[in-house]
Design an enzyme around this catalytic site. Structure first.
Site, mmCIF file in Angstrom:
data_model
loop_
_atom_site.group_PDB
_atom_site.id
_atom_site.type_symbol
_atom_site.label_atom_id
_atom_site.label_comp_id
_atom_site.label_asym_id
_atom_site.label_seq_id
_atom_site.Cartn_x
_atom_site.Cartn_y
_atom_site.Cartn_z
ATOM 1 N N SER A 153 -2.044 -70.882 4.963
ATOM 2 C CA SER A 153 -3.414 -71.399 5.039
ATOM 3 C C SER A 153 -4.241 -71.124 3.785
ATOM 4 O O SER A 153 -5.246 -71.778 3.561
ATOM 5 C CB SER A 153 -4.134 -70.832 6.260
ATOM 6 O OG SER A 153 -4.377 -69.458 6.096
ATOM 7 N N HIS A 190 -9.058 -65.589 4.968
ATOM 8 C CA HIS A 190 -9.679 -66.871 4.617
ATOM 9 C C HIS A 190 -10.877 -66.660 3.701
ATOM 10 O O HIS A 190 -11.402 -65.554 3.588
ATOM 11 C CB HIS A 190 -10.108 -67.639 5.865
ATOM 12 C CG HIS A 190 -8.973 -68.337 6.542
ATOM 13 N ND1 HIS A 190 -9.095 -68.923 7.775
ATOM 14 C CD2 HIS A 190 -7.687 -68.548 6.170
ATOM 15 C CE1 HIS A 190 -7.940 -69.468 8.134
ATOM 16 N NE2 HIS A 190 -7.066 -69.235 7.168
ATOM 17 N N ASP A 223 -13.204 -72.336 10.219
ATOM 18 C CA ASP A 223 -12.572 -71.544 11.277
ATOM 19 C C ASP A 223 -13.342 -71.489 12.589
ATOM 20 O O ASP A 223 -12.881 -70.859 13.537
ATOM 21 C CB ASP A 223 -12.362 -70.105 10.783
ATOM 22 C CG ASP A 223 -11.402 -70.026 9.622
ATOM 23 O OD1 ASP A 223 -10.669 -71.003 9.392
ATOM 24 O OD2 ASP A 223 -11.380 -68.984 8.946
#
EC number: 3.4.21.89
Length: 189
Positions: free
Chosen positions: A47, A104, A129
């Site tokens: 990701s 992230h 998210d």
């Protein structure tokens, strides 16, 4: 093959315990200095590509200073005291219903009542998210969710832990190899 005396065996066990306890104390010292429960994490998914690859080892820092708004902190102050989380920083966070931390980038930041609220997104993901959050959470709270801010990384070094988790037989091969190495080492002496 020469048999180890009781003293030699005890010395080997004590040396092993010394190495293990030193590694543990080093890790705990790093945890204390960085104010992170887990100052080293491994990237487990794609990701965050191209910034980080699966298997990269990340080093975290969770010090959250409050600098005087009128004064810009020096580079030295940022190194010693850490720096606040900002848009573009890469954070590691955990959610109550997910045991594995997520790495992230911060894409939105909200300040309210002396608290920092964050929205994150993986570099390789199309949406932020928020969809992953439980219904009771609308944003990440710096105090409750953020485990640390990424301050450095070592490419692919974490693949070892991924392989050991994905292929448990490797753990036994590695332990057997270490045991065999210990026996061979003692035979040579």
């Amino acid at each position: 093959m020469q048999k180890l005396s009781f003293r030699q065996g005890l010395a080997q066990i004590l040396n092993l315990l010394l190495v293990l306890s030193s590694a543990y104390m080093g890790y705990k010292t790093l945890s204390f200095v960085t104010d992170c429960e887990s100052p080293v994490v491994v990237v487990l998914s794609e990701s965050m590509e191209p910034s980080f690859q699966r298997g990269d080892l990340l080093f975290l820092d969770n010090r959250n200073p409050s600098f005087d708004e009128a004064k810009v902190p020096s580079v030295f102050e940022k190194i010693i005291y850490g720096s606040p989380v900002g848009i573009g920083d890469i954070v590691v966070y955990s959610l109550p219903d997910r045991p594995i931390p997520i790495v992230h980038r911060v894409v939105k930041l909200y300040e309210s009542e002396n608290q920092t609220h964050l929205i994150t997104k993986g570099d390789n993901n199309k949406i932020d998210d928020v969809a992953m959050f439980p219904k009771s959470i609308n944003y990440l709270d710096r105090e409750n969710h953020i485990l640390g801010v990424v301050r450095g990384y070592f490419p692919y070094l974490g693949m070892i832990t991924i392989w050991l988790t994905d292929y448990p037989i490797l753990k036994y091969i590695m332990l057997g190899g270490l045991g065999l190495l210990t026996l061979i080492q003692k035979e040579e002496q």
